[in-house]
Design an enzyme around this catalytic site. Sequence first.
Site, PDB file in Angstrom:
ATOM      1  N   GLN A 175       0.829  -1.201   0.000  1.00  0.00           N
ATOM      2  CA  GLN A 175       0.000   0.000   0.000  1.00  0.00           C
ATOM      3  C   GLN A 175       0.868   1.257   0.000  1.00  0.00           C
ATOM      4  O   GLN A 175       0.357   2.354  -0.151  1.00  0.00           O
ATOM      5  CB  GLN A 175      -0.908   0.017   1.246  1.00  0.00           C
ATOM      6  CG  GLN A 175      -1.935  -1.100   1.258  1.00  0.00           C
ATOM      7  CD  GLN A 175      -2.811  -1.107   2.498  1.00  0.00           C
ATOM      8  OE1 GLN A 175      -2.945  -2.133   3.146  1.00  0.00           O
ATOM      9  NE2 GLN A 175      -3.421   0.024   2.847  1.00  0.00           N
ATOM     10  N   ARG A 210      -8.589  -0.527   8.176  1.00  0.00           N
ATOM     11  CA  ARG A 210      -9.586   0.345   7.544  1.00  0.00           C
ATOM     12  C   ARG A 210      -9.910   1.546   8.433  1.00  0.00           C
ATOM     13  O   ARG A 210     -11.070   1.886   8.644  1.00  0.00           O
ATOM     14  CB  ARG A 210     -10.851  -0.435   7.207  1.00  0.00           C
ATOM     15  CG  ARG A 210     -11.629   0.265   6.101  1.00  0.00           C
ATOM     16  CD  ARG A 210     -12.710  -0.567   5.505  1.00  0.00           C
ATOM     17  NE  ARG A 210     -13.292   0.191   4.396  1.00  0.00           N
ATOM     18  CZ  ARG A 210     -13.882  -0.343   3.349  1.00  0.00           C
ATOM     19  NH1 ARG A 210     -13.986  -1.644   3.243  1.00  0.00           N
ATOM     20  NH2 ARG A 210     -14.384   0.391   2.395  1.00  0.00           N
ATOM     21  N   CYS A 211      -8.859   2.146   8.993  1.00  0.00           N
ATOM     22  CA  CYS A 211      -9.066   3.386   9.733  1.00  0.00           C
ATOM     23  C   CYS A 211      -7.745   4.114   9.819  1.00  0.00           C
ATOM     24  O   CYS A 211      -6.699   3.576   9.526  1.00  0.00           O
ATOM     25  CB  CYS A 211      -9.629   3.140  11.123  1.00  0.00           C
ATOM     26  SG  CYS A 211      -8.436   2.640  12.358  1.00  0.00           S
ATOM     27  N   GLU A 260     -12.874   4.888   5.053  1.00  0.00           N
ATOM     28  CA  GLU A 260     -12.822   4.246   6.359  1.00  0.00           C
ATOM     29  C   GLU A 260     -13.941   4.667   7.297  1.00  0.00           C
ATOM     30  O   GLU A 260     -14.214   3.984   8.288  1.00  0.00           O
ATOM     31  CB  GLU A 260     -11.447   4.510   6.977  1.00  0.00           C
ATOM     32  CG  GLU A 260     -10.354   3.873   6.117  1.00  0.00           C
ATOM     33  CD  GLU A 260      -8.958   4.356   6.411  1.00  0.00           C
ATOM     34  OE1 GLU A 260      -8.825   5.459   6.963  1.00  0.00           O
ATOM     35  OE2 GLU A 260      -8.001   3.634   6.086  1.00  0.00           O
TER      36      GLU A 260
END
Lengths: 168, 783
Positions: free
Chosen positions: B220, B367-368, B737
Amino acid sequence: MESRKEDARRMVSVTINGEMRQGLAEPRTLLAYFIRETLGLTGTHVGCDTTSCGACTVLFDGEPVKSCTVLAVQADQHQIDTVEGLETDNVLHPLQQAFWDNHGLQCGFCTPGMLMTSVALLQKNPHPTESEIRHGISGNLCRCTGYVNIVKAITDASHKMQKEPAEV
Amino acid sequence: MAIEATETRPLGKAIKRKEDPRLVRGQGRYLDDIVLPGMLYMALARSPYAHARIKEIRLDQAYQVPGVKAILTGADLEKMNLSWMPTLAGDRQMVLATGKVLFQYQEVAAVVAESRAAAEDAVQLIEIDYEPLAPVVDPYAALKADAPLLREDRDQKDNHIFHWEVGDRKATDDALASSPVVVKEFIRMPRVHPAPVEPCGCIADYQKATGKLTWYVTSQAPHAHRTVLALVSGLPEHMIHVISPDIGGGFGNKVPVYPGYVCSVVMSLQLGRPVKWVETRTENIATTNFARDYHMTAEIGATQEGIVTALKVATIADHGAFDAAADPSKFPAGLFSIVTGSYDFPVAFAEVDGVYTNKAPGGVAYRCSFRVTEASYLIERVMNTLALKLNLDPAEIRRRNFIRSEQFPYQSPLGWTYDSGNYDATLNEALKLVDYEQLRKQQAERRAGGELVGIGISTFTEIVGAGPSNTFDILGIKMFDSCEIRIHPTGKAIARLGTRHQGQGHETTFAQVIADELGMTAADVLIEEGDTDTAPYGLGTYASRSTPTAGGAAALAARRIRQKAIQIAAHLLEVSPDDVEWNGEKFAAKGLESRAVGMSEVALAAYTNLPEGMEPGLEATYYYDPPNLTFPNGAYVAMVAIDRGTGEVKVERFVAVDDCGTVINPMVVDGQVHGGLTEGFGIAFMQEIAYDEDGNNLAPNFMEYLVPTAVEAPHWETGRTVTPSPHHPIGAKGVGESPNVGSPAAFVNAVVDALSPYGVTNVEIPLFPWKVWNVLKELGLTQ
């Protein structure tokens, strides 16, 4: 050194996406890896190795199977269909088109398996309800979409596939 | 239905994704699809014990497997000074274990062979003698004075990693002491794993003749990985080419550098051949970074009217064997200090203590944005407790305490400057969409009929988009992001960014941003990410930072193009540049609207017909260092019913209203929200990486670690308010997110609401049916 496993390899012949192909496989080689690595069709993905995620779903004599849980030798002399065979004459299959139109994919990793499961689902049940679709694809995990737009895409494709024969 | 990418003025439109035609054909190019000539395969031998001393490793049998080329152990790496590597949180992590292992499935040896199967065969034949040691699984036990010492490598001889605090402790204590109402709750956010469907992997391809290492990796953050690799390996950075191909989901799992990556690089350097390593699902869930494992206590002080006076939070953070979080260096607990949420607390104090245990290392932001989910879950849960205590509706307690729209930019007591928001409007929209009054009536009727029905609200605020670079860095690397645009002579463009999407749709959305700035269509702008030899430097895609950072860079690079283009347009229109206006699609001569040229004419002129003395070409690069973070918010309402017979919770309604500022592509935003809500549902009801007392991972595959299927996933209803970010070039805030951050509290608040008539204020996630059933049984509510 001579390998015992080398000796154990045997020729496996399959009709894949309508084409006769063959390759050597160890008895333990999984169909998913035979398709990906021996036949070079990498659209079929491996996400778990344990029959859980469904990314490796292909059609085996028309039935959806998780190809990580089928041995390549079991596929000898059988018919296999993968995502690469869905398109005809550069025209996307209605399900492929519907996944695109309805944002039914994000990272795209589960998509080939999801499409193959959906193909089989619509063959058996051309007019599935939302609940039937959700149960039908429950063996295929998607971590991106929350399934909302996948369900929408399959519904959309089912409508379009019904219209087509009348138009032809 | 979505529209085609050939649409003009594409910003804000539901443009069909440009990446999909290859992905629906199975022609994506994911890591494991890549096969290089002469490629070898690597597999890892892993520890069955959570804590054990390694007595002996015998490799002779493994070397007998035909096709085995090399086996690497920690002792080999030690000689190269590579047996440990830095983590992105400033700790260090063993690459291959030396001395002792610290978690089950820890990497102990690496086998490279001619085939995947041969490598796995050889792993089975590696003999490792262990002397088991007492494992420490519970973070509170790890802090006891007599706890076994886990990290013998550190000077500090206990299991405490860090203490971090923020805010005014004394003022907060004083305010709590003088508050007429105080509520206190212990809230645990258990260990979970992002578990993208594609596991992590890489191919290291070192060419001895050129001295160049090409490293294909599920990353990523490819640029950051290149720099880390250069620092760790000593290879010159310009001789490392990182390629992050199509990624099958990330959710934070593909941000860190993993031992398998380092081993494959070392093996390729040694053997001069490409070495591929791809995790199995078990390796993914049991070893590459987990998330959460936060054990939080919060106290809120308030007046009798429910106006909050103070917030105090104490947290134990279980990091496992190594602090392998991916946090900005000044923030060992990430952005947990967003814990005051959407509410105007006069004072607050938060502290976090990091702890080592014999569990897999982490934890990443799943996812945050760096611990924002933990913070959001905590405040949204404890505000619920306050509402219960004061017998106020959960919507009302929120309204009374919201930061009001006229307070923005709002200075939070824990140090953030919130950019914008209209929290009342967002909540009102959600209540309207769900018909809250009617829902409460239905609930009352059904309760009277004996049903267990609950309604939960969550009105969260996120903090995303790190930089700004004066505050945010990872291992010293400043957190900006970048975009380079080249306009070709025929008016088509390629743009490259420092981010790397994993399903977020950048190939479409960033094309929309650029096309909209330049009077082009999204179809005319090719977006490329993930190749460090071609893309400008950036910190990657996680923490909802792509749109706030690289999205800003894209708009500003396009505006730089326009600055030059206007000069060329003036030349073509035969007027002074001062007399040229950009009308949103074309450059027009002022007062002569019919005389206008578009980007295609300008582009051609940039290569064929330039004003005297102008440098040829039409391209621009922008490194965007945002002046602030962005603060997306949302209001979510859940309605649930609990089955008295089984304890199963059914989510009957879920309305999510998000405010992510300017919307680039509403179809993509909705898709992100659907996905995030479903992961939030999984976290609330299904997903947990639990360990037994011996440190055995109890959920190392998709049969034990349950992620939602289409059957469990609820039906989502989405809505939106739009409060643009005042400082972002197009006003966008990021959204990927929000739904995962905001939704767990809504689900749990709904379950608590269902049980609150029986005195319940808290239930611990994940809410497996058996756990809920146990609560029902204790309350005498089972059927």
